[in-house]
Scaffold this active site. Structure first.
Site, PDB file in Angstrom:
ATOM      1  N   ASP A   9       0.864  -1.179   0.000  1.00 41.16           N
ATOM      2  CA  ASP A   9       0.000   0.000   0.000  1.00 41.16           C
ATOM      3  C   ASP A   9       0.902   1.232   0.000  1.00 41.16           C
ATOM      4  O   ASP A   9       2.127   1.122  -0.186  1.00 41.16           O
ATOM      5  CB  ASP A   9      -1.001  -0.041   1.175  1.00 41.16           C
ATOM      6  CG  ASP A   9      -0.350   0.195   2.538  1.00 41.16           C
ATOM      7  OD1 ASP A   9       0.898   0.254   2.601  1.00 41.16           O
ATOM      8  OD2 ASP A   9      -1.080   0.311   3.541  1.00 41.16           O
ATOM      9  N   CYS A  66       2.878  -3.402   4.036  1.00 46.44           N
ATOM     10  CA  CYS A  66       2.043  -2.244   4.408  1.00 46.44           C
ATOM     11  C   CYS A  66       2.692  -1.653   5.658  1.00 46.44           C
ATOM     12  O   CYS A  66       3.880  -1.882   5.894  1.00 46.44           O
ATOM     13  CB  CYS A  66       0.575  -2.625   4.588  1.00 46.44           C
ATOM     14  SG  CYS A  66       0.194  -3.752   5.940  1.00 46.44           S
ATOM     15  N   THR A  68       2.235  -2.273   8.920  1.00 48.27           N
ATOM     16  CA  THR A  68       2.601  -3.329   9.878  1.00 48.27           C
ATOM     17  C   THR A  68       2.807  -4.683   9.211  1.00 48.27           C
ATOM     18  O   THR A  68       3.327  -5.600   9.839  1.00 48.27           O
ATOM     19  CB  THR A  68       1.468  -3.523  10.913  1.00 48.27           C
ATOM     20  OG1 THR A  68       0.273  -3.836  10.177  1.00 48.27           O
ATOM     21  CG2 THR A  68       1.247  -2.286  11.756  1.00 48.27           C
ATOM     22  N   HIS A  99       7.906 -25.270   7.784  1.00 53.45           N
ATOM     23  CA  HIS A  99       6.798 -26.039   8.368  1.00 53.45           C
ATOM     24  C   HIS A  99       5.438 -25.725   7.750  1.00 53.45           C
ATOM     25  O   HIS A  99       4.569 -26.590   7.708  1.00 53.45           O
ATOM     26  CB  HIS A  99       6.713 -25.785   9.882  1.00 53.45           C
ATOM     27  CG  HIS A  99       7.846 -26.415  10.640  1.00 53.45           C
ATOM     28  ND1 HIS A  99       7.904 -26.426  12.010  1.00 53.45           N
ATOM     29  CD2 HIS A  99       8.969 -27.049  10.217  1.00 53.45           C
ATOM     30  CE1 HIS A  99       9.008 -27.047  12.398  1.00 53.45           C
ATOM     31  NE2 HIS A  99       9.680 -27.428  11.327  1.00 53.45           N
ATOM     32  N   HIS A 134       4.501 -32.253   8.303  1.00 54.61           N
ATOM     33  CA  HIS A 134       4.053 -30.875   8.073  1.00 54.61           C
ATOM     34  C   HIS A 134       3.183 -30.778   6.824  1.00 54.61           C
ATOM     35  O   HIS A 134       2.332 -29.893   6.737  1.00 54.61           O
ATOM     36  CB  HIS A 134       5.263 -29.942   7.975  1.00 54.61           C
ATOM     37  CG  HIS A 134       6.068 -29.941   9.232  1.00 54.61           C
ATOM     38  ND1 HIS A 134       5.601 -29.376  10.409  1.00 54.61           N
ATOM     39  CD2 HIS A 134       7.274 -30.482   9.524  1.00 54.61           C
ATOM     40  CE1 HIS A 134       6.501 -29.561  11.355  1.00 54.61           C
ATOM     41  NE2 HIS A 134       7.524 -30.230  10.853  1.00 54.61           N
TER      42      HIS A 134
END
Ligand code: RB5
Length: 167
Positions: A9, A66, A68, A99, A134
């Site tokens: 963004d 972005c 965060t 994993h 996994h």
């Protein structure tokens, strides 16, 4: 050569060229899916775009940025087939590939500086999915996306072996 789709963004926009240049330096083909300026926009647009081209197989992996890393990773994770991880340190980035077979990496330009972001990117790209037990769990994640799929009902079975398999 692996193809990487990148998006951000307006808040992630300024960190993006550093990451694009670094990816090219590492030998990856990169395409920027926007945004292309600091003009205010909405992170779901770019999380969705990058998610779609990765889920379709057109691009091998995606990187989204972005403020965060949270909003844009949430958007990418709404696209079926996407396993996006938001990381602010390399350990989780590495384990998320080993994993969880993550196919999109997200981070926040307000959280990590350029050098740490590059370290996270490199660690994530260098890591390989280990498969084995996994793989079953990743398949279970996929089954959650399709509630009509009978496999979804079998998700309970992994509850029963959690005492045996602590890894
Ligand atoms: C935009 O202000 C900000 O909310 C966005 O970049 C991101 O951090 C959202 O998760």
């Amino acid at each position: 050569m692996k193809k990487i789709a990148i998006g951000s963004d307006h808040v992630g926009y300024e960190l993006k060229p550093t990451i694009i240049d670094y990816l090219k330096e590492l030998g990856y083909e990169v395409k920027d899916f926007g945004t292309y300026s600091t003009e205010r926009t909405d992170y779901p647009i770019y999380g969705k775009k990058v998610g779609e081209v990765v889920a379709s197989g057109e691009y091998d992996l995606g990187i989204v940025i972005c403020g965060t890393g949270v909003g844009i990773s949430l958007a990418a994770n709404k696209v079926p087939g996407i396993r996006a991880v938001v990381c602010s340190e390399p350990y989780s980035a590495q384990l998320s590939k080993m994993h969880n077979n993550t196919n999109i990496l997200a981070f926040g330009s307000r959280v990590v500086g350029p050098e740490l972001a590059k370290m996270i990117v490199k660690t994530w790209l260098d890591a390989t999915f280990v498969g084995g037990r996994h793989a079953r769990r990743v398949d279970e994640l996929g089954a959650i996306e399709d509630r009509d799929n009978k496999e979804f009902e079998n998700i309970e079975y992994s509850q029963s072996d959690k005492y045996i398999d602590k890894n």
